[in-house]
Design an enzyme around this catalytic site. Structure first.
Site, mmCIF file in Angstrom:
data_model
loop_
_atom_site.group_PDB
_atom_site.id
_atom_site.type_symbol
_atom_site.label_atom_id
_atom_site.label_comp_id
_atom_site.label_asym_id
_atom_site.label_seq_id
_atom_site.Cartn_x
_atom_site.Cartn_y
_atom_site.Cartn_z
ATOM 1 N N ASP A 1 0.835 -1.209 0.000
ATOM 2 C CA ASP A 1 0.000 0.000 0.000
ATOM 3 C C ASP A 1 0.868 1.257 0.000
ATOM 4 O O ASP A 1 2.002 1.239 0.477
ATOM 5 C CB ASP A 1 -0.918 -0.026 1.232
ATOM 6 N N ASN B 1 -10.856 -2.468 -5.544
ATOM 7 C CA ASN B 1 -10.101 -1.532 -6.398
ATOM 8 C C ASN B 1 -10.740 -1.341 -7.776
ATOM 9 O O ASN B 1 -10.451 -0.364 -8.470
ATOM 10 C CB ASN B 1 -8.639 -1.987 -6.568
#
Ligand code: IPE
Ligand code: IPE
Ligand code: MG
Length: 253
Positions: free
Chosen positions: A23, A71
């Site tokens: 991330d 996502n």
């Protein structure tokens, strides 16, 4: 490469399976006044270094959270740039996977990927299917609840067909229906960029995984940071519900 004399890190026990939530690409880009895509590109460049470092340490499975089910809801341009990057990444990693005898695997609802990256993924998996030194598992279009839902649906079908009796369903049965069947649960989960959550990543498999969160953004993650995470892992006592005393007298969970 194990704990060397000069290394400040304790690498005595190497986790067999490391899972990483990669991330912070967007924040890295923002910090450097780049667009988000530059962040993703830089993030992809870090992957071969981490694969190489894990391979050298003797890690057997490395699972990378590369694209989540959620996502897909990002801006259309970002999703298509990521899909293009995925295809390029897979092609560019082939020499490394061949040289180090790394087998590429994928977990997630991969049929949702666009045809081009999907085809490249299948080709790369086929190319590396006999490799045995390490598994590189990409979590793509992956959501833990989606994985469990698909497994339950599959089990229900087997029950209806008479191939599976409800009484014969144990936790091992469920594990065997998941995308991660045959892959042991992760020993260590690393999340970069500081968020204290698992974001729908491996909810079934992480129950006894040691968690390590670093503020370092993924594009700045490197071998030293990996060693730091393993060092921290070596300070932990994995009790699996037992007491310290039981463990020191040789009890196994
Ligand atoms: C991780 O970086 C990559 C993917 C989720 C594909 P992010 O894009 O989530 O980066 P941040 O969280 O915005 O910094
Ligand atoms: C998790 O990161 C998914 C990947 C790293 C591929 P996100 O950036 O999507 O997670 P949240 O939204 O911060 O929970
Ligand atoms: Mg993020």
């Amino acid at each position: 490469m194990k704990s060397s004399k000069n290394s400040p890190f304790n690498l005595t026990t190497i986790p067999k399976h490391i899972a990483i939530i990669m991330d912070g690409n967007g924040r890295w880009a923002k910090r450097n006044i780049f667009n988000r895509f530059r962040g993703h590109r830089r993030g992809a460049e870090v992957v071969p270094r981490v694969v190489t470092a894990c391979h050298e340490l003797g890690v057997k499975h490395l699972t990378l959270y590369s694209f989540s089910e959620e996502n897909w809801s990002r801006p259309k341009e970002e999703v298509s740039a990521l899909m293009k990057l995925l295809k390029e990444f897979l092609i560019s990693q082939r020499p490394l996977l061949m040289e180090r005898k790394v087998r590429l695997r994928a977990i997630g609802n991969i049929d949702k990927l666009p045809p081009e990256p999907l085809q490249t993924l299948h080709e790369t998996m086929k190319l590396t299917q006999d490799h045995q030194s390490m598994d590189l598992v990409l979590a793509l279009s992956y959501g833990g609840r989606d994985e469990i839902t698909r497994a339950v649906r599959q089990m229900a079908k087997e029950v209806l067909k008479g191939n599976l009796s409800p009484e014969a369903i144990h936790s091992e049965t469920i594990s065997a229906f998941l995308d991660t069947a045959e892959i042991p649960d992760p020993d260590l989960l690393i999340r970069t960029s500081g968020e204290m959550r698992t974001s729908n990543f491996l909810p079934w498999q992480l129950v006894y995984t040691e968690l390590y969160v670093t503020p370092v953004l993924w594009p700045e993650f490197n071998t030293e940071e990996l060693h730091r995470a393993i060092h921290e892992f070596n300070q932990r006592e994995r009790r699996f519900g037992l007491t310290s005393e039981q463990l020191s007298t040789g009890a196994t969970p």
